[in-house]
Design an enzyme around this catalytic site. Structure first.
Site, PDB file in Angstrom:
ATOM      1  N   HIS A 177       0.916  -1.285   0.026  1.00  0.00           N
ATOM      2  CA  HIS A 177      -0.158  -0.007   0.020  1.00  0.00           C
ATOM      3  C   HIS A 177       0.890   1.241  -0.060  1.00  0.00           C
ATOM      4  CE1 HIS A 177       0.974  -0.207   4.289  1.00  0.00           C
ATOM      5  NE2 HIS A 177       0.812   1.227   4.242  1.00  0.00           N
TER       6      HIS A 177
HETATM    7  C1  UD1 Z   1      -1.230   6.169   5.487  1.00  0.00           C
HETATM    8  C2  UD1 Z   1       0.230   6.632   5.958  1.00  0.00           C
HETATM    9  C3  UD1 Z   1       1.113   5.398   5.683  1.00  0.00           C
HETATM   10  C4  UD1 Z   1       0.558   4.177   6.528  1.00  0.00           C
HETATM   11  C5  UD1 Z   1      -0.819   4.012   6.346  1.00  0.00           C
HETATM   12  C6  UD1 Z   1      -1.293   2.876   7.096  1.00  0.00           C
HETATM   13  C7  UD1 Z   1       0.239   9.097   5.511  1.00  0.00           C
HETATM   14  C8  UD1 Z   1       1.166   9.846   4.581  1.00  0.00           C
HETATM   15  N1  UD1 Z   1       0.357   7.856   4.999  1.00  0.00           N
HETATM   16  O1  UD1 Z   1      -1.239   5.860   3.906  1.00  0.00           O
HETATM   17  O2  UD1 Z   1       2.318   6.072   6.293  1.00  0.00           O
HETATM   18  O3  UD1 Z   1       1.415   3.179   6.140  1.00  0.00           O
HETATM   19  O4  UD1 Z   1      -1.502   4.893   6.429  1.00  0.00           O
HETATM   20  O5  UD1 Z   1      -2.284   2.046   6.460  1.00  0.00           O
HETATM   21  O6  UD1 Z   1      -0.105   9.389   6.463  1.00  0.00           O
HETATM   22  N2  UD1 Z   1      -8.869   5.105   2.089  1.00  0.00           N
HETATM   23  C9  UD1 Z   1     -10.084   4.531   1.891  1.00  0.00           C
HETATM   24  N3  UD1 Z   1     -10.832   4.552   3.013  1.00  0.00           N
HETATM   25  C10 UD1 Z   1     -10.128   4.586   4.269  1.00  0.00           C
HETATM   26  C11 UD1 Z   1      -8.916   4.980   4.262  1.00  0.00           C
HETATM   27  C12 UD1 Z   1      -8.205   5.474   2.885  1.00  0.00           C
HETATM   28  O7  UD1 Z   1     -10.832   4.265   0.976  1.00  0.00           O
HETATM   29  O8  UD1 Z   1     -10.599   4.371   5.517  1.00  0.00           O
HETATM   30  C13 UD1 Z   1      -8.302   5.243   0.632  1.00  0.00           C
HETATM   31  C14 UD1 Z   1      -8.652   6.847   0.057  1.00  0.00           C
HETATM   32  O9  UD1 Z   1      -8.789   6.619  -1.375  1.00  0.00           O
HETATM   33  C15 UD1 Z   1      -7.291   7.372   0.281  1.00  0.00           C
HETATM   34  C16 UD1 Z   1      -6.131   6.573   0.267  1.00  0.00           C
HETATM   35  O10 UD1 Z   1      -6.771   5.410   0.534  1.00  0.00           O
HETATM   36  O11 UD1 Z   1      -7.213   8.875  -0.488  1.00  0.00           O
HETATM   37  C17 UD1 Z   1      -4.933   6.773   1.163  1.00  0.00           C
HETATM   38  O12 UD1 Z   1      -5.263   6.946   2.233  1.00  0.00           O
HETATM   39  P1  UD1 Z   1      -4.645   8.008   3.166  1.00  0.00           P
HETATM   40  O13 UD1 Z   1      -4.645   7.855   4.514  1.00  0.00           O
HETATM   41  O14 UD1 Z   1      -3.922   9.284   2.498  1.00  0.00           O
HETATM   42  O15 UD1 Z   1      -2.900   7.278   3.036  1.00  0.00           O
HETATM   43  P2  UD1 Z   1      -2.636   5.672   3.292  1.00  0.00           P
HETATM   44  O16 UD1 Z   1      -2.197   5.160   1.840  1.00  0.00           O
HETATM   45  O17 UD1 Z   1      -3.784   5.061   3.991  1.00  0.00           O
HETATM   46  N1  UDP Z   2      -3.087  -4.639   9.494  1.00  0.00           N
HETATM   47  C1  UDP Z   2      -4.474  -5.256   9.517  1.00  0.00           C
HETATM   48  N2  UDP Z   2      -5.207  -5.683   8.504  1.00  0.00           N
HETATM   49  C2  UDP Z   2      -4.897  -5.579   7.334  1.00  0.00           C
HETATM   50  C3  UDP Z   2      -3.513  -4.821   7.234  1.00  0.00           C
HETATM   51  C4  UDP Z   2      -2.501  -4.563   8.203  1.00  0.00           C
HETATM   52  O1  UDP Z   2      -4.844  -5.169  10.855  1.00  0.00           O
HETATM   53  O2  UDP Z   2      -5.326  -5.867   6.401  1.00  0.00           O
HETATM   54  C5  UDP Z   2      -2.398  -4.189  10.571  1.00  0.00           C
HETATM   55  C6  UDP Z   2      -0.880  -4.885  10.767  1.00  0.00           C
HETATM   56  O3  UDP Z   2      -1.082  -6.230  11.384  1.00  0.00           O
HETATM   57  C7  UDP Z   2      -0.242  -3.863  11.583  1.00  0.00           C
HETATM   58  C8  UDP Z   2      -1.045  -2.566  10.999  1.00  0.00           C
HETATM   59  O4  UDP Z   2      -1.930  -2.974  10.535  1.00  0.00           O
HETATM   60  O5  UDP Z   2      -0.454  -3.866  12.758  1.00  0.00           O
HETATM   61  C9  UDP Z   2       0.012  -1.984  10.035  1.00  0.00           C
HETATM   62  O6  UDP Z   2      -0.490  -1.007   9.276  1.00  0.00           O
HETATM   63  P1  UDP Z   2      -0.139  -0.507   7.698  1.00  0.00           P
HETATM   64  O7  UDP Z   2       0.442  -1.794   7.053  1.00  0.00           O
HETATM   65  O8  UDP Z   2      -1.259  -0.145   7.126  1.00  0.00           O
HETATM   66  O9  UDP Z   2       0.744   0.601   7.951  1.00  0.00           O
HETATM   67  P2  UDP Z   2       2.380   0.779   7.995  1.00  0.00           P
HETATM   68  O10 UDP Z   2       2.859  -0.019   9.316  1.00  0.00           O
HETATM   69  O11 UDP Z   2       3.094   0.581   6.844  1.00  0.00           O
HETATM   70  O12 UDP Z   2       2.401   2.082   8.552  1.00  0.00           O
END
Ligand code: UD1
Ligand code: UDP
Length: 369
Positions: A218
């Protein structure tokens, strides 16, 4: 009474906050620490947010800013404004932030502009790639924070390289910081929730193949770069000698459909799962393929080898001890490394003793306000 205002917003922060929040509600700490939880609303889908609060019994946030998705500037700016208003209204003694998301930076910046000391949990991590939004967020947050709680010795050394040293824990400020190695809070989460998670998730795992690799993908550096993303998919599609289970992040799902990119049938896409089911998948899989920060570590907690689809990692000790192999987005490297899996590392403890929340609470309570 120490009044903490905790800012969370994204999935990994719910996991980290669950541990500390539970700890300070128990024992004698409940009489000494009061917590206000602010959810920025960065993640908002049921299985990206609510499920974590329910499963891990995190108190319902006192404030939900409901910021949602958008560009970095628009969402971080809206969070900054919302958190600022909440700080002015609630008047906390400190603001606590976790990790490296936009919610982390917004919390740290709002607090520091109002001269409310910042506590950063998961401080000192560095990928040394400033192009990553996570690296920007964590570096800025570390420099704004008064207390920096580091998960590893490497993190402490990283801070020293930037001129950040421990100046004592009793009266820290943003200029004279407290730097404390307290172990990894996600390690404590996995230890505490594992028995319940494995028990509750047994039935949901019944339909899974006996042998599978767990895949997550992601990070912006992969999903927002067509060449990287298509190369990773091509490599994984080629390697069909094991099935993959892939809980797909909504960001990745959206981008796959925009680019019309497809995974082959040995890669089983499922909706994002809750933390308990994720732990159960990590426990059952043969190995992990990921670009997540948290999942790299969880693979090691379950003694599962990991291939990381990134060029660098802030969890360097996993690479040094043979648990994690960085493969970037190079097709040949990915396929060759997959062929060599599983590849186990050294049996060494890397992330502390699972008592991280207690260490953080004790240090904060030793503060002479
Ligand atoms: C964010 C963090 C990343 C982390 C990740 C954990 C930043 C810059 N990035 O990335 O470091 O690894 O969270 O998962 O803060 N979306 C949905 N539903 C949701 C959330 C997101 O549809 O509940 C979709 C939307 O299209 C959104 C995209 O995901 O634009 C990205 O979401 P965003 O929170 O901006 O960044 P992440 O990729 O989730
Ligand atoms: N995680 C979860 N469900 C998922 C994917 C990840 O519960 O479908 C949990 C995972 O076990 C870990 C945390 O989310 O505890 C990590 O988040 P993510 O990979 O989204 O973000 P990152 O650590 O890269 O910032």
């Amino acid at each position: 009474m120490l009044n903490i205002l905790t800012v969370v917003g994204a999935r990994p922060q719910f996991v980290k906050a669950a541990v500390f929040s539970r700890f300070i509600r128990t024992n004698l700490y409940a009489e000494k620490i009061r917590e206000t939880i602010v959810h920025t609303g960065q993640h908002y889908d049921e299985n990206m947010s609510d499920i974590f609060f329910r499963e891990m019994e995190i108190p319902t946030p006192n404030v939900n800013l409901c910021i949602g998705s958008g560009t970095h500037g628009a969402t971080t700016g809206a969070m900054l404004s919302g958190i600022e208003s909440t700080i002015l209204e609630r008047k906390p003694d400190v603001v606590l932030v976790y990790g490296d998301t936009n919610s982390t930076l917004a919390g740290a910046l709002a607090a520091s502009k109002l001269h409310v000391p910042v506590v950063h949990v998961e401080a000192g991590l560095r990928s040394y790639m400033m192009v990553m939004p996570e690296e920007q967020n964590r570096r800025l947050t570390d420099h704004l924070a008064s207390w920096l709680f580091c998960p590893t010795d490497t993190a402490v050394v990283n801070l020293e390289k930037e001129g950040i040293f421990n100046n004592g824990i009793t009266n820290p400020s943003a200029d004279n910081k407290a730097v404390v190695q307290c172990g990894d809070i996600m390690y404590e989460a996995s230890l505490y929730y594992q028995p319940k998670a494995l028990d509750q998730s047994e039935s949901s795992l019944q339909d899974l193949p006996d042998h599978f690799a767990l895949l997550t993908l992601h990070r912006a550096e992969n999903t927002d770069d067509y060449k990287r993303l298509s190369t990773i998919i091509q490599a994984l599609n080629k390697f069909d000698s094991i099935e993959f289970v892939f809980p797909i992040h909504p960001r990745t799902k959206k981008i796959l459909s925009q680019y019309s990119l497809e995974f082959k049938s040995h890669i089983h896409m499922i909706d994002p799962v809750g933390y308990f089911e994720m732990l159960a998948l990590e426990n059952k899989c043969s190995f992990v393929v990921t670009d997540s920060g948290g999942v790299q570590k969880e693979a090691y907690f379950f003694k599962k080898p990991c291939i990381t689809l990134r060029d660098t990692t802030e969890w360097r000790e996993l690479v040094e001890h043979g648990w994690n192999t960085l493969v970037g987005a190079d097709e040949t490297t990915i396929v060759d490394t997959l062929k060599a899996m599983p590849k186990y590392g050294d049996s060494v403890p890397l992330y502390g003793d699972g008592m991280t929340a207690k260490k953080i609470a004790d240090v904060l309570l030793s503060w002479q306000k």
